[in-house]
Design a protein around this motif. Structure first.
Motif, PDB file in Angstrom:
ATOM      1  N   ILE A 115       0.838  -1.203   0.000  1.00 39.05           N
ATOM      2  CA  ILE A 115       0.000   0.000   0.000  1.00 39.05           C
ATOM      3  C   ILE A 115       0.873   1.253   0.000  1.00 39.05           C
ATOM      4  O   ILE A 115       0.612   2.200  -0.753  1.00 39.05           O
ATOM      5  CB  ILE A 115      -0.963  -0.015   1.206  1.00 39.05           C
ATOM      6  CG1 ILE A 115      -2.035  -1.094   1.003  1.00 39.05           C
ATOM      7  CG2 ILE A 115      -1.613   1.342   1.422  1.00 39.05           C
ATOM      8  CD1 ILE A 115      -2.893  -1.355   2.207  1.00 39.05           C
ATOM      9  N   ILE A 116       1.926   1.265   0.804  1.00 34.42           N
ATOM     10  CA  ILE A 116       2.826   2.419   0.842  1.00 34.42           C
ATOM     11  C   ILE A 116       3.502   2.608  -0.505  1.00 34.42           C
ATOM     12  O   ILE A 116       3.619   3.737  -0.999  1.00 34.42           O
ATOM     13  CB  ILE A 116       3.860   2.248   1.970  1.00 34.42           C
ATOM     14  CG1 ILE A 116       3.158   2.337   3.323  1.00 34.42           C
ATOM     15  CG2 ILE A 116       4.972   3.286   1.864  1.00 34.42           C
ATOM     16  CD1 ILE A 116       4.025   1.969   4.497  1.00 34.42           C
ATOM     17  N   THR A 117       3.928   1.513  -1.132  1.00 36.19           N
ATOM     18  CA  THR A 117       4.572   1.597  -2.443  1.00 36.19           C
ATOM     19  C   THR A 117       3.609   2.148  -3.493  1.00 36.19           C
ATOM     20  O   THR A 117       3.990   2.992  -4.303  1.00 36.19           O
ATOM     21  CB  THR A 117       5.084   0.209  -2.874  1.00 36.19           C
ATOM     22  OG1 THR A 117       5.942  -0.307  -1.858  1.00 36.19           O
ATOM     23  CG2 THR A 117       5.823   0.267  -4.176  1.00 36.19           C
ATOM     24  N   ILE A 156       3.202   5.887  -3.021  1.00 38.08           N
ATOM     25  CA  ILE A 156       4.384   6.610  -3.506  1.00 38.08           C
ATOM     26  C   ILE A 156       4.362   6.705  -5.021  1.00 38.08           C
ATOM     27  O   ILE A 156       4.627   7.773  -5.599  1.00 38.08           O
ATOM     28  CB  ILE A 156       5.671   5.943  -2.993  1.00 38.08           C
ATOM     29  CG1 ILE A 156       5.796   6.175  -1.492  1.00 38.08           C
ATOM     30  CG2 ILE A 156       6.892   6.468  -3.730  1.00 38.08           C
ATOM     31  CD1 ILE A 156       6.923   5.404  -0.842  1.00 38.08           C
ATOM     32  N   TRP A 157       4.032   5.609  -5.718  1.00 38.27           N
ATOM     33  CA  TRP A 157       3.990   5.638  -7.191  1.00 38.27           C
ATOM     34  C   TRP A 157       2.900   6.566  -7.705  1.00 38.27           C
ATOM     35  O   TRP A 157       3.077   7.233  -8.720  1.00 38.27           O
ATOM     36  CB  TRP A 157       3.806   4.234  -7.755  1.00 38.27           C
ATOM     37  CG  TRP A 157       5.103   3.493  -7.846  1.00 38.27           C
ATOM     38  CD1 TRP A 157       5.510   2.459  -7.072  1.00 38.27           C
ATOM     39  CD2 TRP A 157       6.172   3.748  -8.772  1.00 38.27           C
ATOM     40  NE1 TRP A 157       6.760   2.070  -7.454  1.00 38.27           N
ATOM     41  CE2 TRP A 157       7.190   2.820  -8.488  1.00 38.27           C
ATOM     42  CE3 TRP A 157       6.349   4.670  -9.793  1.00 38.27           C
ATOM     43  CZ2 TRP A 157       8.377   2.812  -9.212  1.00 38.27           C
ATOM     44  CZ3 TRP A 157       7.532   4.652 -10.514  1.00 38.27           C
ATOM     45  CH2 TRP A 157       8.530   3.727 -10.220  1.00 38.27           C
ATOM     46  N   ILE A 158       1.765   6.618  -7.022  1.00 44.38           N
ATOM     47  CA  ILE A 158       0.704   7.550  -7.413  1.00 44.38           C
ATOM     48  C   ILE A 158       1.189   8.985  -7.246  1.00 44.38           C
ATOM     49  O   ILE A 158       0.950   9.839  -8.115  1.00 44.38           O
ATOM     50  CB  ILE A 158      -0.584   7.280  -6.598  1.00 44.38           C
ATOM     51  CG1 ILE A 158      -1.208   5.955  -7.031  1.00 44.38           C
ATOM     52  CG2 ILE A 158      -1.585   8.418  -6.750  1.00 44.38           C
ATOM     53  CD1 ILE A 158      -2.361   5.489  -6.168  1.00 44.38           C
ATOM     54  N   GLY A 159       1.899   9.266  -6.171  1.00 45.76           N
ATOM     55  CA  GLY A 159       2.462  10.588  -5.965  1.00 45.76           C
ATOM     56  C   GLY A 159       3.462  10.954  -7.041  1.00 45.76           C
ATOM     57  O   GLY A 159       3.471  12.083  -7.542  1.00 45.76           O
ATOM     58  N   ILE A 160       4.315  10.010  -7.424  1.00 42.71           N
ATOM     59  CA  ILE A 160       5.289  10.257  -8.494  1.00 42.71           C
ATOM     60  C   ILE A 160       4.568  10.523  -9.803  1.00 42.71           C
ATOM     61  O   ILE A 160       4.955  11.414 -10.567  1.00 42.71           O
ATOM     62  CB  ILE A 160       6.263   9.061  -8.622  1.00 42.71           C
ATOM     63  CG1 ILE A 160       7.176   9.015  -7.404  1.00 42.71           C
ATOM     64  CG2 ILE A 160       7.072   9.144  -9.908  1.00 42.71           C
ATOM     65  CD1 ILE A 160       8.037   7.767  -7.324  1.00 42.71           C
ATOM     66  N   PHE A 161       3.510   9.782 -10.093  1.00 43.65           N
ATOM     67  CA  PHE A 161       2.740   9.985 -11.320  1.00 43.65           C
ATOM     68  C   PHE A 161       2.178  11.399 -11.379  1.00 43.65           C
ATOM     69  O   PHE A 161       2.285  12.082 -12.397  1.00 43.65           O
ATOM     70  CB  PHE A 161       1.615   8.955 -11.412  1.00 43.65           C
ATOM     71  CG  PHE A 161       0.664   9.224 -12.531  1.00 43.65           C
ATOM     72  CD1 PHE A 161       0.999   8.920 -13.837  1.00 43.65           C
ATOM     73  CD2 PHE A 161      -0.578   9.796 -12.279  1.00 43.65           C
ATOM     74  CE1 PHE A 161       0.117   9.180 -14.880  1.00 43.65           C
ATOM     75  CE2 PHE A 161      -1.462  10.050 -13.302  1.00 43.65           C
ATOM     76  CZ  PHE A 161      -1.112   9.739 -14.606  1.00 43.65           C
ATOM     77  N   PHE A 162       1.562  11.864 -10.281  1.00 47.96           N
ATOM     78  CA  PHE A 162       0.982  13.202 -10.276  1.00 47.96           C
ATOM     79  C   PHE A 162       2.062  14.272 -10.368  1.00 47.96           C
ATOM     80  O   PHE A 162       1.857  15.305 -11.007  1.00 47.96           O
ATOM     81  CB  PHE A 162       0.103  13.417  -9.039  1.00 47.96           C
ATOM     82  CG  PHE A 162      -1.246  12.761  -9.161  1.00 47.96           C
ATOM     83  CD1 PHE A 162      -2.152  13.191 -10.118  1.00 47.96           C
ATOM     84  CD2 PHE A 162      -1.606  11.721  -8.327  1.00 47.96           C
ATOM     85  CE1 PHE A 162      -3.402  12.591 -10.242  1.00 47.96           C
ATOM     86  CE2 PHE A 162      -2.851  11.119  -8.443  1.00 47.96           C
ATOM     87  CZ  PHE A 162      -3.744  11.552  -9.399  1.00 47.96           C
ATOM     88  N   LEU A 163       3.208  14.042  -9.746  1.00 52.51           N
ATOM     89  CA  LEU A 163       4.305  15.001  -9.832  1.00 52.51           C
ATOM     90  C   LEU A 163       4.815  15.130 -11.264  1.00 52.51           C
ATOM     91  O   LEU A 163       4.982  16.235 -11.776  1.00 52.51           O
ATOM     92  CB  LEU A 163       5.444  14.565  -8.906  1.00 52.51           C
ATOM     93  CG  LEU A 163       6.686  15.446  -8.904  1.00 52.51           C
ATOM     94  CD1 LEU A 163       6.357  16.806  -8.297  1.00 52.51           C
ATOM     95  CD2 LEU A 163       7.805  14.772  -8.146  1.00 52.51           C
TER      96      LEU A 163
END
Length: 48
Positions: A14-16, A19-26
């Motif tokens: 879930i944490i991973t 993090i990947w969703i955050g990287i995608f939006f960034l």
């Protein structure tokens, strides 16, 4: 607390994913900014 100790792999997953969703939006946000700067630069070249 027993759930966390027995299912720690799910917590890591879930944490991973978060993090990947955050990287995608960034990256998506940076891409939008780059496109706007490119359009401004193209307009400046057309005026010259």
């Amino acid at each position: 607390m027993e759930f966390l100790s027995q299912n720690s792999i799910y917590i890591v997953f879930i944490i991973t994913v978060v993090i990947w969703i955050g990287i995608f939006f960034l990256v998506n946000n940076i891409n939008k900014r780059i496109k706007s700067v490119e359009s401004i630069l193209k307009e400046g070249k057309n005026e010259e």
